[in-house]
Design a protein around this motif. Structure first.
Motif, PDB file in Angstrom:
ATOM      1  N   TYR A  14       0.868  -1.174   0.000  1.00  0.00           N
ATOM      2  CA  TYR A  14       0.000   0.000   0.000  1.00  0.00           C
ATOM      3  C   TYR A  14       0.902   1.219   0.000  1.00  0.00           C
ATOM      4  O   TYR A  14       1.753   1.358   0.884  1.00  0.00           O
ATOM      5  N   ASP A  15       0.753   2.074  -1.003  1.00  0.00           N
ATOM      6  CA  ASP A  15       1.463   3.352  -0.987  1.00  0.00           C
ATOM      7  C   ASP A  15       2.988   3.167  -0.840  1.00  0.00           C
ATOM      8  O   ASP A  15       3.612   3.819  -0.006  1.00  0.00           O
ATOM      9  N   ASN A  16       3.560   2.245  -1.598  1.00  0.00           N
ATOM     10  CA  ASN A  16       5.010   1.987  -1.578  1.00  0.00           C
ATOM     11  C   ASN A  16       5.562   1.437  -0.269  1.00  0.00           C
ATOM     12  O   ASN A  16       6.751   1.521  -0.004  1.00  0.00           O
ATOM     13  N   ARG A  17       4.672   0.909   0.567  1.00  0.00           N
ATOM     14  CA  ARG A  17       5.114   0.271   1.808  1.00  0.00           C
ATOM     15  C   ARG A  17       4.468  -1.099   1.906  1.00  0.00           C
ATOM     16  O   ARG A  17       3.544  -1.406   1.164  1.00  0.00           O
ATOM     17  N   PRO A 131      13.730  -5.239  -4.835  1.00  0.00           N
ATOM     18  CA  PRO A 131      13.640  -4.643  -6.183  1.00  0.00           C
ATOM     19  C   PRO A 131      12.226  -4.764  -6.779  1.00  0.00           C
ATOM     20  O   PRO A 131      11.793  -3.878  -7.518  1.00  0.00           O
ATOM     21  N   GLN A 132      11.517  -5.817  -6.423  1.00  0.00           N
ATOM     22  CA  GLN A 132      10.169  -5.984  -6.958  1.00  0.00           C
ATOM     23  C   GLN A 132       9.181  -4.986  -6.342  1.00  0.00           C
ATOM     24  O   GLN A 132       8.165  -4.662  -6.933  1.00  0.00           O
ATOM     25  N   LEU A 133       9.490  -4.511  -5.136  1.00  0.00           N
ATOM     26  CA  LEU A 133       8.593  -3.553  -4.500  1.00  0.00           C
ATOM     27  C   LEU A 133       8.669  -2.190  -5.186  1.00  0.00           C
ATOM     28  O   LEU A 133       7.665  -1.504  -5.292  1.00  0.00           O
ATOM     29  N   VAL A 134       9.861  -1.812  -5.660  1.00  0.00           N
ATOM     30  CA  VAL A 134       9.969  -0.489  -6.286  1.00  0.00           C
ATOM     31  C   VAL A 134       9.561  -0.520  -7.750  1.00  0.00           C
ATOM     32  O   VAL A 134       9.059   0.464  -8.272  1.00  0.00           O
TER      33      VAL A 134
END
Ligand SMILES: Nc1nc2c([nH]c(=O)n2[C@H]2C[C@H](O)[C@@H](COP(=O)(O)OP(=O)(O)OP(=O)(O)O)O2)c(=O)[nH]1
Length: 136
Positions: A14-17, A131-134
């Motif tokens: 959610y929202d880059n977290r 890396p997959q999160l960004v």
């Protein structure tokens, strides 16, 4: 007796977290930070189990996106847990914890690195979760 159980866990974005939760002090592994989830009930589909567990533990209704990795650990010399870990998304960040957890955090990469249990961090590194999160 040796037993194998299967559990599902969510990397809820959610929202880059992502959401991490702290096990209740009184429970086994109390105080450690992990991703929400739990054991699959007999006959249940893994993704249905994950949606149910995350709802029970956090009040969030997630959408399961895709599998992130599978892993295995011994929680006791004769008890093996197979973990299926999935990326999930949620439309809101409002969390209501159950008795199983004492605290939660919408964590960015540096917070995750500081808080999450070392075995989980090792899996995140092995399976290139950061890396997959960004990138997506
Ligand atoms: N290696 C690794 N371990 C993980 C990951 N995620 C995760 O929750 N764990 C650990 C924390 C727990 O010790 C274990 C199994 O979680 P669980 O919720 O089924 O709990 P448990 O077997 O301790 O049983 P219970 O006390 O909740 O009944 O897996 C992960 O991604 N990698």
């Amino acid at each position: 007796m040796m037993t194998i159980v299967t559990a599902v866990k969510g990397i809820v974005r959610y929202d880059n977290r992502i959401l991490i939760v702290q096990r209740a002090a009184a429970d086994s592994g109390g105080g450690t930070w992990e991703c929400p989830g739990g054991k699959i009930d007999f006959g249940e589909q893994p993704e249905d189990s994950l949606i149910r567990e995350i709802e029970e533990e956090t009040g969030l209704t997630v959408i399961v996106d895709r599998i992130a990795y599978a892993s295995s650990l011994l929680t006791h010399p004769d008890r093996q847990v197979i973990l299926l870990v999935y990326f999930c998304i949620t439309a809101t960040g409002t969390v209501e914890l159950s008795d199983e957890h004492d605290a939660y955090l919408w964590a960015d990469e540096s917070m995750i690195r500081k808080q999450i249990a070392p075995s989980i961090l090792a899996d995140f590194e092995r399976h290139q979760i950061f890396p997959q999160l960004v990138s997506s």
